[in-house]
Motif scaffolding. Structure first.
Motif, short mmCIF file in Angstrom:
data_model
loop_
_atom_site.label_atom_id
_atom_site.label_comp_id
_atom_site.label_asym_id
_atom_site.label_seq_id
_atom_site.Cartn_x
_atom_site.Cartn_y
_atom_site.Cartn_z
N VAL A 221 -2.04 -9.14 19.83
CA VAL A 221 -3.02 -8.75 20.85
C VAL A 221 -4.42 -9.07 20.35
CG1 VAL A 221 -4.01 -6.80 22.16
CG2 VAL A 221 -1.53 -6.96 21.82
N LYS A 222 -4.66 -8.79 19.05
CA LYS A 222 -5.98 -9.11 18.47
C LYS A 222 -6.27 -10.61 18.56
CE LYS A 222 -6.23 -5.25 15.17
NZ LYS A 222 -6.07 -4.84 13.75
N LYS A 223 -5.24 -11.43 18.33
CA LYS A 223 -5.44 -12.89 18.38
C LYS A 223 -5.77 -13.32 19.81
CE LYS A 223 -2.93 -14.26 14.26
NZ LYS A 223 -1.58 -14.47 13.71
N TYR A 224 -5.14 -12.66 20.80
CA TYR A 224 -5.44 -13.02 22.20
C TYR A 224 -6.89 -12.68 22.54
CZ TYR A 224 -5.43 -13.38 27.24
OH TYR A 224 -5.75 -13.73 28.53
N ILE A 225 -7.30 -11.47 22.14
CA ILE A 225 -8.67 -11.03 22.46
C ILE A 225 -9.67 -11.96 21.78
CG2 ILE A 225 -10.37 -9.19 22.12
CD1 ILE A 225 -8.05 -7.18 22.42
N LYS A 226 -9.37 -12.32 20.53
CA LYS A 226 -10.27 -13.22 19.77
C LYS A 226 -10.33 -14.58 20.46
CE LYS A 226 -10.89 -14.48 14.78
NZ LYS A 226 -11.54 -15.72 15.03
N TYR A 227 -9.16 -15.04 20.95
CA TYR A 227 -9.10 -16.33 21.67
C TYR A 227 -10.00 -16.28 22.90
CZ TYR A 227 -7.40 -20.09 24.61
OH TYR A 227 -7.34 -21.19 25.41
N CYS A 228 -9.92 -15.17 23.65
CA CYS A 228 -10.76 -15.05 24.86
C CYS A 228 -12.24 -15.02 24.51
CB CYS A 228 -10.40 -13.77 25.63
SG CYS A 228 -8.78 -13.81 26.38
N GLN A 229 -12.54 -14.36 23.38
CA GLN A 229 -13.96 -14.23 23.00
C GLN A 229 -14.55 -15.54 22.49
OE1 GLN A 229 -13.44 -10.98 20.27
NE2 GLN A 229 -13.84 -9.40 21.83
N GLU A 230 -13.66 -16.44 22.01
CA GLU A 230 -14.19 -17.67 21.37
C GLU A 230 -13.96 -18.93 22.20
OE1 GLU A 230 -13.60 -16.00 16.79
OE2 GLU A 230 -12.41 -17.70 17.53
N ASN A 231 -13.33 -18.78 23.37
CA ASN A 231 -13.03 -19.98 24.18
C ASN A 231 -13.45 -19.77 25.62
OD1 ASN A 231 -11.14 -21.90 22.42
ND2 ASN A 231 -10.63 -19.77 21.94
N ASP A 232 -13.61 -20.88 26.32
CA ASP A 232 -13.85 -20.79 27.76
C ASP A 232 -12.52 -20.72 28.49
OD1 ASP A 232 -16.75 -23.03 27.89
OD2 ASP A 232 -16.51 -20.87 27.43
N ALA A 233 -12.52 -20.06 29.60
CA ALA A 233 -11.34 -20.05 30.48
C ALA A 233 -11.16 -21.46 31.04
CB ALA A 233 -11.57 -19.04 31.62
N PRO A 234 -9.98 -21.77 31.58
CA PRO A 234 -9.77 -23.10 32.16
C PRO A 234 -10.83 -23.47 33.20
CG PRO A 234 -7.69 -21.94 31.96
CD PRO A 234 -8.76 -20.97 31.55
N SER A 235 -11.48 -22.45 33.75
CA SER A 235 -12.54 -22.75 34.73
C SER A 235 -13.79 -23.27 34.02
CB SER A 235 -12.89 -21.46 35.48
OG SER A 235 -13.31 -20.48 34.52
#
Ligand code: P6P
Length: 337
Positions: A221-235
């Protein structure tokens, strides 16, 4: 432009989707709609009358019951008793099932699992709260319904829905043939079709999780949150964190705009916090019917075999692409053990 149609007209019209329908489910949905209007009236004036604050009781969850919790529970049970289409109610506010054993409902074949007022900790600060309901057909014949009648997998639901008491009051439900939303028009006292055939976008940019629990989350879960914080969404836009702490409000936003709601297993809630029978299952049914995905991190929520009335489940629910992404991190974590 959506055709003007009330909830009652819509329910009757859609009854044709079920060739053997005799109107019982239609009347049951009508009864829930009536109770929703009554509860909405009290939620809307909660700050004006002495109905705020604790009812001085503790519910089966060990949570302080707010007066509106108790009021909502009473109103939905009363509506179901007078409607005669429900034989037993499993409510978050009652440790044991509430048997609806009256002359009218003696042969009723439907079971209702309900969280009468979800997110009630938000009541006193005027944040949206909601009601969540799940409807099953009883398996047993004759006699009073048993716990086995109630503890059915989410996949066996015949209908599910929620009411969100927010800036406007909406009722959203499914009977397994798509998801439709109705907004309450207070001037005529009717829920009117406002969001026909709701579809949750396959991808979104909103993630909803209580990051205050971050230290208690698993690595996945931490890796997912970190991924969201460091990347742009497909949009190509940054991911956005939105968390109200009221399941119905968080889910409603993500259902309409795309997004993922996360309540994982944590150290303090090793089986997740949300209850399977009257929170996760009905919401999962709606999300799947709107084209989304709902799992506990390992399996489809609707496939979970219930063991007890108030059991909890982890949940990852919303846009298919976003649920798949967190499952990727969770799979990697499981495989690394
Ligand atoms: P936390 C409200 O009490 C509730 O059951 C859901 O409505 C909500 O999503 C969740 O709990 C919030 O839990 O631990 O983030 O406060």
């Amino acid at each position: 432009m959506t055709t003007f149609k009330t909830l009652g007209q819509f329910i009757i019209e859609k009854q044709a989707d079920f060739p053997y329908a005799k109107g019982e489910l239609s009347r049951l949905l009508r009864d829930i709609g009536i109770a929703a209007k009554v509860v909405n009236r009290e939620v809307n004036k909660a700050g004006l009358v002495d109905i705020l604050g604790d009812a001085g009781q503790i519910n089966v969850q060990g949570e302080g019951q707010k007066k509106l919790d108790v009021y909502a529970d009473e109103q939905f049970i009363r509506a179901l008793q007078s409607g005669g289409e429900c034989c037993v109610v499993a409510s978050e506010e009652h440790e044991l099932p509430v048997d609806i054993d009256s002359e009218l409902s003696r042969n009723a074949k439907y079971i209702v699992c309900i969280d009468p007022l979800d997110g009630s900790s938000n009541i006193d600060v005027n944040v949206s709260v909601g009601t969540i309901f799940s409807i099953y057909r009883r398996d047993s014949l004759g006699g009073r319904p048993t716990l086995k009648d109630i503890l059915q997998k989410g996949d066996k639901q015949v209908a599910a829905g929620y009411i969100v008491y927010g800036s406007s009051t909406m009722l959203v439900y499914t009977t397994g043939k798509g998801v439709n939303g109705f907004t309450l028009d207070p001037s005529i006292g009717e829920f009117c079709l406002s969001h026909p055939e709701i579809r949750v976008p396959a991808m979104g940019q909103i993630y909803s999780v209580n990051e205050g629990n971050y230290s208690k989350f698993s690595d996945g879960v931490k890796k997912y949150i970190k991924y969201c914080q460091e990347n742009d969404a497909p949009s190509q836009r940054p991911y956005t964190s939105r968390y109200i702490g009221s399941l119905v409000a968080d889910i409603h936003r993500n259902l309409l705009l795309g997004g993922i709601f996360i309540y994982p297993a944590t150290r303090t809630h090793p089986n997740g916090k949300l209850r399977l029978m009257y929170e996760c299952n009905p919401i999962a049914f709606i999300i799947e019917q709107a084209g989304g995905r709902a799992t506990d991190g390992c399996m489809r929520i609707l496939d979970i075999e219930p063991g007890s009335l108030h059991q909890r489940s982890a949940c990852f629910m919303g846009s298919t692409g976003m649920v798949a992404a967190i499952e990727h991190f969770l799979d990697a974590e499981r495989n690394s053990v």
